[in-house]
Write a protein that holds these residues in place. Structure first.
Motif, PDB file in Angstrom:
ATOM      1  N   TYR A  65      -1.476   1.079   0.468  1.00  0.00           N
ATOM      2  CA  TYR A  65      -0.857  -0.044  -0.234  1.00  0.00           C
ATOM      3  C   TYR A  65      -1.233  -1.364   0.420  1.00  0.00           C
ATOM      4  CZ  TYR A  65       2.162   2.875  -3.179  1.00  0.00           C
ATOM      5  OH  TYR A  65       2.635   3.754  -4.111  1.00  0.00           O
ATOM      6  N   ASP A  68      -4.675  -2.640  -0.678  1.00  0.00           N
ATOM      7  CA  ASP A  68      -4.656  -3.223  -2.019  1.00  0.00           C
ATOM      8  C   ASP A  68      -4.036  -4.615  -2.008  1.00  0.00           C
ATOM      9  OD1 ASP A  68      -5.867  -1.052  -3.248  1.00  0.00           O
ATOM     10  OD2 ASP A  68      -3.974  -0.020  -3.579  1.00  0.00           O
ATOM     11  N   ARG A  71      -6.486  -7.135  -0.548  1.00  0.00           N
ATOM     12  CA  ARG A  71      -7.496  -7.555  -1.514  1.00  0.00           C
ATOM     13  C   ARG A  71      -6.923  -8.602  -2.459  1.00  0.00           C
ATOM     14  NH1 ARG A  71      -8.159  -2.992  -3.764  1.00  0.00           N
ATOM     15  NH2 ARG A  71      -9.663  -2.170  -2.262  1.00  0.00           N
ATOM     16  N   THR A 149      -9.722   3.558  -8.127  1.00  0.00           N
ATOM     17  CA  THR A 149      -9.376   2.498  -7.183  1.00  0.00           C
ATOM     18  C   THR A 149      -8.701   1.337  -7.900  1.00  0.00           C
ATOM     19  OG1 THR A 149     -11.262   3.106  -5.798  1.00  0.00           O
ATOM     20  CG2 THR A 149     -10.299   0.930  -5.443  1.00  0.00           C
ATOM     21  N   ARG A 150      -9.235   0.948  -9.058  1.00  0.00           N
ATOM     22  CA  ARG A 150      -8.648  -0.151  -9.817  1.00  0.00           C
ATOM     23  C   ARG A 150      -7.265   0.219 -10.352  1.00  0.00           C
ATOM     24  NH1 ARG A 150     -11.443  -0.936 -14.342  1.00  0.00           N
ATOM     25  NH2 ARG A 150     -13.005   0.711 -14.122  1.00  0.00           N
ATOM     26  N   CYS A 153      -4.809   0.098  -7.454  1.00  0.00           N
ATOM     27  CA  CYS A 153      -4.520  -1.287  -7.070  1.00  0.00           C
ATOM     28  C   CYS A 153      -3.576  -1.939  -8.068  1.00  0.00           C
ATOM     29  CB  CYS A 153      -5.838  -2.064  -6.963  1.00  0.00           C
ATOM     30  SG  CYS A 153      -5.661  -3.754  -6.351  1.00  0.00           S
TER      31      CYS A 153
END
Length: 429
Positions: A65, A68, A71, A149-150, A153
């Motif tokens: 977490y 993410d 980013r 991954t997206r 996130c």
């Protein structure tokens, strides 16, 4: 950092700045800490991670977490957007950037210590990103962010802002990652048919569709090649345990020396997520390779005792074997064979072998795999990709054999040709 307005975002040429950091601490009260470019603590993230920790969330999940959130915070820092002033357009632009842009190239820590050093150039011998491996069929990592991954996130950021909206933190008014418009304003599952499963209703508006992929196993002939490419008895013992216990890679590395019980053919591991201690049955050859490894290790004065780890490095100074070192060991075998198997494929291999044993109850396989639902274990009852390919090739071979086989005679041998001539006239030979 870039200083652009919201309406002036140039997502096509945007480069995510390498600022801020997610720090791992040895403090059990705060396993991970997100800091800004100046080294200061990012308060909203700290509060959210503390809430997850209180909800009995594993430290590995906090790390996932935190990455993410780091980013997203880098995206906010680049455009000088306060975290509590972000709107749905900012969330849309961020998810669009993750979908179309290339992943940032991370510079190795050795190169970071040298000012002005450029990242190493990729070897031309490696396959192009995103191309399938000729042996395994698995694709190499792409330059783009994967859909999983997206999706992960988006879920993390949506729940993060949902948490702060409930807590009325700062001047936050809206969630930049709203729910899907198709949900409508009615009650979820208002007209649900009880004979059908519930459909997901909490999907995010910008959440991508993640394709369902069947678990990949290592075929038996390829498994023998992997086993032969290993360099030490320790590595062979690890491989034998992974493919017979179906334990996750990091779970097997938690075993202590008393956890290996050759007389009972069991080994104890700490389960990921729950933290429970569980005894798993293993194959006899796994304990044979373990004994060979221990005899060689103890002759080199590797620490031994009740509280000592079961797996150690092969060179001094002696350290407990961790997951990155085990993965590097397995990748060395991959480089020899030209394959791209992963350590998790070994768990899939063991699960396929158990689930396809007619004498093995599927509920027992579920307990060994520590699956919460039986439907997850049922995935291994379906044929794997290599099994489907082998069956298809066998079908074409049978069809070709039929073409090559001699055609049967038009007249059965028991009939008298003269009688047939009287009925039907002359019959050519």
């Amino acid at each position: 950092m870039q200083q652009l307005g919201r309406s002036e975002k140039d997502l096509k040429n945007f480069v995510l700045p390498d600022v801020g950091q997610l720090l791992e601490t040895s403090d059990p009260w705060e396993p991970y800490r997100l800091v800004d470019p100046a080294g200061g603590l990012v308060g909203p993230v700290a509060v959210y991670l503390r809430d997850l920790l209180a909800a009995d969330t594993p430290a590995t999940t906090l790390r996932s977490y935190g990455n993410d959130l780091l980013r997203w915070w880098r995206f906010l820092w680049a455009y000088d957007i306060p975290w509590d002033r972000a709107v749905s357009e900012d969330g849309r632009d961020f998810m669009l950037w993750m979908k179309l842009a290339d992943k940032p190239i991370r510079v190795h820590w050795r190169h970071r210590s040298k000012p002005g050093a450029m990242p190493p150039v990729a070897s031309t011998d490696r396959p192009a990103p995103g191309t399938p491996n000729p042996i395994t069929g698995k694709r190499t990592p792409s330059t783009k962010y994967a859909a999983s991954t997206r999706a992960h996130c988006e879920t993390v950021l949506r729940t993060f802002y949902g948490f702060h909206l409930d807590a009325s933190s700062g001047s936050l008014l809206v969630n930049p990652f709203p729910l899907d418009r198709r949900r409508g304003r009615g009650r979820a599952n208002a007209h649900h048919n009880p004979e059908k499963p519930f459909q997901p209703t909490r999907s995010g508006r910008y959440r991508p569709t993640v394709p369902k992929r069947a678990p990949r196993r290592i075929p038996d002939d390829k498994y023998a090649e992997v086993f032969a490419a290993l360099r030490s008895d320790r590595d062979r013992a690890l491989l034998a345990f992974w493919t017979s216990t179906a334990a996750r890679a990091e779970e097997l590395l938690t075993a202590r020396q008393p956890d290996a019980k050759p007389s009972q053919q069991l080994i104890g591991v700490i389960r990921k997520g729950t933290g429970d201690y569980q005894l798993l049955p293993a194959s006899p050859d796994a304990f044979v390779w373990l004994r060979l490894y221990q005899e060689a290790a103890w002759s080199k004065d590797v620490p031994r005792g009740g509280g000592e780890p079961l797996w150690w490095t092969l060179r001094r100074p002696w350290r407990a074997l961790n997951y990155p070192a085990a993965r590097a060991m397995f990748n060395r075998a991959n480089s020899v064979l030209g394959t791209n198997w992963t350590l998790h494929d070994l768990r899939h291999t063991a699960a396929y072998r158990m689930a396809n044993d007619p004498m093995m109850n599927l509920a027992y396989v579920q307990h060994i795999l520590a699956h919460r639902r039986l439907t997850t274990t049922e995935l291994y009852t379906k044929p794997s990709e290599d099994q489907v390919i082998a069956a298809g090739l066998a079908h074409h071979a049978r069809q070709e054999a039929k073409k090559q086989a001699p055609q049967p005679a038009l007249i059965a041998p028991d009939y008298n040709p003269e009688s047939l001539s009287v009925l039907f006239g002359s019959i050519p030979a």
